[in-house]
Motif scaffolding. Structure first.
Motif, PDB file in Angstrom:
ATOM      1  N   SER A 133     -23.578  10.286  18.338  1.00 21.19           N
ATOM      2  CA  SER A 133     -24.242  11.433  17.572  1.00 21.19           C
ATOM      3  C   SER A 133     -24.274  11.241  16.224  1.00 21.19           C
ATOM      4  O   SER A 133     -23.366  10.518  15.466  1.00 21.19           O
ATOM      5  N   HIS A 134     -25.492  11.731  15.499  1.00 21.64           N
ATOM      6  CA  HIS A 134     -25.602  11.608  13.900  1.00 21.64           C
ATOM      7  C   HIS A 134     -25.550  10.221  13.829  1.00 21.64           C
ATOM      8  O   HIS A 134     -24.913   9.793  12.623  1.00 21.64           O
ATOM      9  N   SER A 151     -27.375  11.806  20.135  1.00 24.64           N
ATOM     10  CA  SER A 151     -28.120  13.154  19.575  1.00 24.64           C
ATOM     11  C   SER A 151     -28.290  12.961  18.086  1.00 24.64           C
ATOM     12  O   SER A 151     -27.458  12.159  17.671  1.00 24.64           O
ATOM     13  N   HIS A 152     -29.206  13.559  17.615  1.00 17.15           N
ATOM     14  CA  HIS A 152     -29.178  13.467  16.178  1.00 17.15           C
ATOM     15  C   HIS A 152     -29.424  12.029  15.552  1.00 17.15           C
ATOM     16  O   HIS A 152     -28.538  11.651  14.568  1.00 17.15           O
ATOM     17  N   GLY A 153     -30.485  11.366  16.141  1.00 16.02           N
ATOM     18  CA  GLY A 153     -30.841   9.927  15.567  1.00 16.02           C
ATOM     19  C   GLY A 153     -31.845   9.428  16.368  1.00 16.02           C
ATOM     20  O   GLY A 153     -32.281   9.965  17.440  1.00 16.02           O
ATOM     21  N   HIS A 171     -32.797  15.584  19.747  1.00 16.02           N
ATOM     22  CA  HIS A 171     -33.193  15.561  18.287  1.00 16.02           C
ATOM     23  C   HIS A 171     -33.165  14.130  17.600  1.00 16.02           C
ATOM     24  O   HIS A 171     -32.568  13.804  16.805  1.00 16.02           O
ATOM     25  N   GLY A 172     -34.308  13.549  18.191  1.00 15.35           N
ATOM     26  CA  GLY A 172     -34.544  12.129  17.602  1.00 15.35           C
ATOM     27  C   GLY A 172     -35.733  11.344  18.453  1.00 15.35           C
ATOM     28  O   GLY A 172     -35.648  12.002  19.829  1.00 15.35           O
ATOM     29  N   SER A 189     -35.155  15.701  24.260  1.00 15.00           N
ATOM     30  CA  SER A 189     -35.763  16.897  23.690  1.00 15.00           C
ATOM     31  C   SER A 189     -35.612  16.694  22.199  1.00 15.00           C
ATOM     32  O   SER A 189     -35.030  16.044  21.541  1.00 15.00           O
ATOM     33  N   HIS A 190     -36.772  17.530  21.468  1.00 11.39           N
ATOM     34  CA  HIS A 190     -36.813  17.712  19.994  1.00 11.39           C
ATOM     35  C   HIS A 190     -37.119  15.869  19.576  1.00 11.39           C
ATOM     36  O   HIS A 190     -36.428  15.759  18.524  1.00 11.39           O
ATOM     37  N   GLY A 191     -38.044  15.386  20.135  1.00  6.49           N
ATOM     38  CA  GLY A 191     -38.295  14.213  19.644  1.00  6.49           C
ATOM     39  C   GLY A 191     -39.333  13.358  20.555  1.00  6.49           C
ATOM     40  O   GLY A 191     -39.410  13.703  21.651  1.00  6.49           O
TER      41      GLY A 191
END
Length: 377
Positions: A133-134, A151-153, A171-172, A189-191
């Motif tokens: 994550s991140h 997530s987040h990357g 998120h990426g 999702s969100h990417g």
């Protein structure tokens, strides 16, 4: 002869020596961990970390090499943040374990830039279970099973050949060059989601709030669902299954000789006139056989709030897939401001990584030069 440069002054931790010391390098980074392990083909990389970028390379050596380095605008703060991550690197039987066990979760980010880079080298024939994550993940070709939860990357993977390939990400962006497995499962999702070439008995993809681009060489069955984004499929053979996209378009490209039975529905459906199709084709639906019929392919693209969604079926271009080059899409809002700033994100023009669907006829170096020229233009 090693993947990473040697650092004579870096202390290597052993099983009985858990102390790790950072040594400043000329590059400005500090190496906090530098460990090597003897491994066998088919072993497992078990990674679970946060707030770090990860680069995994694969080699023909029977060795795993883990190197963790830090950098930042305030190195004291960078060291403090690294210590709060509480890194753990060890060998447990046939597993190479790389984990963080955070001591402090509510970290203040007012101290400027802090980067933690994790570089890992493993044999090409290996398995990988990765939880992140991140942080971004970049991975070389792998002959083994791959399971990614992140997530987040951004996630970028080369070619994977194993029993299964699983990616669950949010998120990426996710980009996989090639996946060859009995089962391929992709959830994002969100990417955006991009898979260059897929060879699978079962291919399942779920996405939301992003575009999906899949190149399918062989697939026994396909299950694809998306929302709030467009779907683009390149199929080199007949594939049966279902595609559903809400709040977005569907475009399917296949070879001229692909034999399929089609059931397409949408607020606007189009079939290329050059296709050998027999059946019913209207602006709302397509029912019939392509080249005499074959596996049933269903596609649904219901209307969206701000306009009709389309489903389009057409022949693939003469040169297509594998594709690992970034797409450039320009979206204009309904009421665009008179002055606007456009930001373009693209891949570095590296041979073998960009414009690969032009090879052949181009060589990888020529394709990379073309990508650079297009960026300059």
């Amino acid at each position: 002869s090693h993947l990473f440069p040697s650092h004579d002054h870096v202390r290597h931790a052993t099983e009985s020596d858990h102390a790790v010391y950072a040594v400043s390098q000329e590059s400005g980074d500090e190496v906090m961990i530098d460990q090597r392990f003897k491994v066998r083909e088919g072993d497992l990389l078990d990674l679970a970390i946060s707030h770090a970028d990860v680069e995994i390379t694969t080699t023909d050596r029977t060795e795993a090499h883990v190197r963790v380095s830090i950098s930042g605008s305030d190195m004291d703060k960078a060291r403090e943040f690294y210590e709060s991550r509480n890194f753990e690197v060890r060998q447990d039987g046939r597993r190479i374990v790389v984990k963080t066990n955070p001591k402090k979760r509510n970290w203040s980010w007012s101290s400027g830039r802090i980067d933690i880079d994790v570089e890992i080298s493993i044999p090409r024939s290996f398995n990988a279970d990765l939880a992140m994550s991140h942080g971004d993940l970049e991975m070389d070709d792998l002959k083994g099973n791959l399971d990614v939860k992140s997530s987040h990357g951004d996630v970028e993977v080369g070619a994977v050949d194993g029993e299964y390939v699983k990616v669950k990400h949010s998120h990426g962006d996710v980009e996989v060059g090639q996946a060859r497995a009995k089962s391929i499962e992709l959830m994002t999702s969100h990417g955006s989601l991009e898979l260059g070439q897929a060879y699978a008995d079962n291919l399942e993809a779920q996405s939301s709030h992003g575009d999906v681009s899949l190149g399918i060489k062989e697939a026994g069955s396909l299950e694809l669902s998306n929302s709030h984004g467009d779907v683009e499929l390149f199929m080199s053979s007949a594939v049966g299954g279902s595609i559903r996209n809400s709040h977005g378009d569907i475009e399917i490209m296949t070879t001229d000789d692909a034999a399929m039975t089609l059931d397409l529905r949408g607020s606007h459906v189009s079939m290329d006139a050059s296709m050998a199709f027999s059946g019913t084709a209207t602006s709302k639906k397509v029912d019939g056989e392509l080249n005499g019929g074959g596996p049933l392919l269903k596609a649904r693209s219901p209307a969206r709030q701000n306009g009709p969604a389309s489903a389009r079926f057409r022949p693939a271009p003469a040169v297509c897939r594998p594709r690992r080059d970034a797409q450039v899409r320009i979206l204009f809002p309904v009421s665009a401001p008179r002055r606007a700033l456009t930001t373009i994100f693209t891949k570095r023009p590296v041979a073998g990584r960009v414009k690969t669907r032009l090879c052949p006829p181009l060589k990888p170096e020529e394709a990379a030069a073309l990508a650079l020229a297009m960026l300059d233009d």
